[in-house]
Design a protein around this motif. Sequence first.
Motif, mmCIF file in Angstrom:
data_model
loop_
_atom_site.group_PDB
_atom_site.id
_atom_site.type_symbol
_atom_site.label_atom_id
_atom_site.label_comp_id
_atom_site.label_asym_id
_atom_site.label_seq_id
_atom_site.Cartn_x
_atom_site.Cartn_y
_atom_site.Cartn_z
ATOM 1 N N UNK A 45 0.823 -1.210 0.000
ATOM 2 C CA UNK A 45 0.000 0.000 0.000
ATOM 3 C C UNK A 45 0.857 1.260 0.000
ATOM 4 N N UNK A 46 2.017 1.207 0.669
ATOM 5 C CA UNK A 46 2.912 2.371 0.676
ATOM 6 C C UNK A 46 3.466 2.621 -0.715
ATOM 7 N N UNK A 47 3.817 1.547 -1.409
ATOM 8 C CA UNK A 47 4.337 1.687 -2.776
ATOM 9 C C UNK A 47 3.241 2.212 -3.698
ATOM 10 N N UNK A 48 2.030 1.687 -3.541
ATOM 11 C CA UNK A 48 0.931 2.137 -4.393
ATOM 12 C C UNK A 48 0.616 3.612 -4.173
ATOM 13 N N UNK A 49 0.623 4.052 -2.918
ATOM 14 C CA UNK A 49 0.327 5.468 -2.666
ATOM 15 C C UNK A 49 1.447 6.363 -3.181
ATOM 16 N N UNK A 50 2.694 5.880 -3.115
ATOM 17 C CA UNK A 50 3.809 6.676 -3.652
ATOM 18 C C UNK A 50 3.709 6.798 -5.160
ATOM 19 N N UNK A 51 3.330 5.716 -5.827
ATOM 20 C CA UNK A 51 3.188 5.769 -7.283
ATOM 21 C C UNK A 51 1.979 6.598 -7.689
ATOM 22 N N UNK A 52 0.921 6.528 -6.910
ATOM 23 C CA UNK A 52 -0.291 7.274 -7.217
ATOM 24 C C UNK A 52 -0.105 8.771 -7.010
ATOM 25 N N UNK A 53 0.769 9.143 -6.053
ATOM 26 C CA UNK A 53 0.948 10.567 -5.758
ATOM 27 C C UNK A 53 1.596 11.303 -6.924
ATOM 28 N N UNK A 54 2.411 10.591 -7.708
ATOM 29 C CA UNK A 54 3.022 11.205 -8.884
ATOM 30 C C UNK A 54 4.179 12.120 -8.567
ATOM 31 N N UNK A 55 4.663 12.109 -7.342
ATOM 32 C CA UNK A 55 5.757 12.989 -6.961
ATOM 33 C C UNK A 55 7.057 12.209 -7.063
ATOM 34 N N UNK A 56 7.912 12.588 -7.997
ATOM 35 C CA UNK A 56 9.187 11.898 -8.153
ATOM 36 C C UNK A 56 10.279 12.563 -7.341
ATOM 37 N N UNK A 57 10.455 13.826 -7.541
ATOM 38 C CA UNK A 57 11.487 14.558 -6.825
ATOM 39 C C UNK A 57 10.998 15.983 -6.616
ATOM 40 N N UNK A 58 11.605 16.714 -5.692
ATOM 41 C CA UNK A 58 11.142 18.072 -5.442
ATOM 42 C C UNK A 58 11.280 18.943 -6.690
ATOM 43 N N UNK A 59 10.274 19.715 -6.932
ATOM 44 C CA UNK A 59 10.292 20.618 -8.086
ATOM 45 C C UNK A 59 10.983 21.919 -7.712
ATOM 46 N N UNK A 60 11.585 22.552 -8.696
ATOM 47 C CA UNK A 60 12.195 23.847 -8.473
ATOM 48 C C UNK A 60 11.086 24.856 -8.235
ATOM 49 N N UNK A 61 11.272 25.678 -7.231
ATOM 50 C CA UNK A 61 10.247 26.647 -6.892
ATOM 51 C C UNK A 61 10.093 27.654 -8.015
ATOM 52 N N UNK A 62 8.855 27.889 -8.397
ATOM 53 C CA UNK A 62 8.581 28.851 -9.458
ATOM 54 C C UNK A 62 8.055 30.129 -8.840
#
Length: 105
Positions: A45-62
Amino acid sequence: MPNVVRRPRQCRPLRQSERTRDHARSDLLHWPSEAIAVATGLPRTAVQSALRSGVESPKKQTGRKPIITRKVRERLVARATLDAAHHRMTYTEITWLEGVQAGKP
């Protein structure tokens, strides 16, 4: 008689590097979430929620960069609190004295 009450698992949250590896395994290698869970030793379930969140790495602040940096702001505050005469000046007059171009043109 089996235990009917289900206790929550004690698992730690996924770190950012683990999320990135999970996304790489899922997207590039086309692994199912069950296989990723077995390989990493994490709950499915932890892996599924991580994949579902779609967050790979921190984005550069815009967003817009600040017009006045911290050093310039400290300089302006120092000038404004110098003495009583500078206390009565407007912000525009103080920026003009310091040679800072900010605000309305």
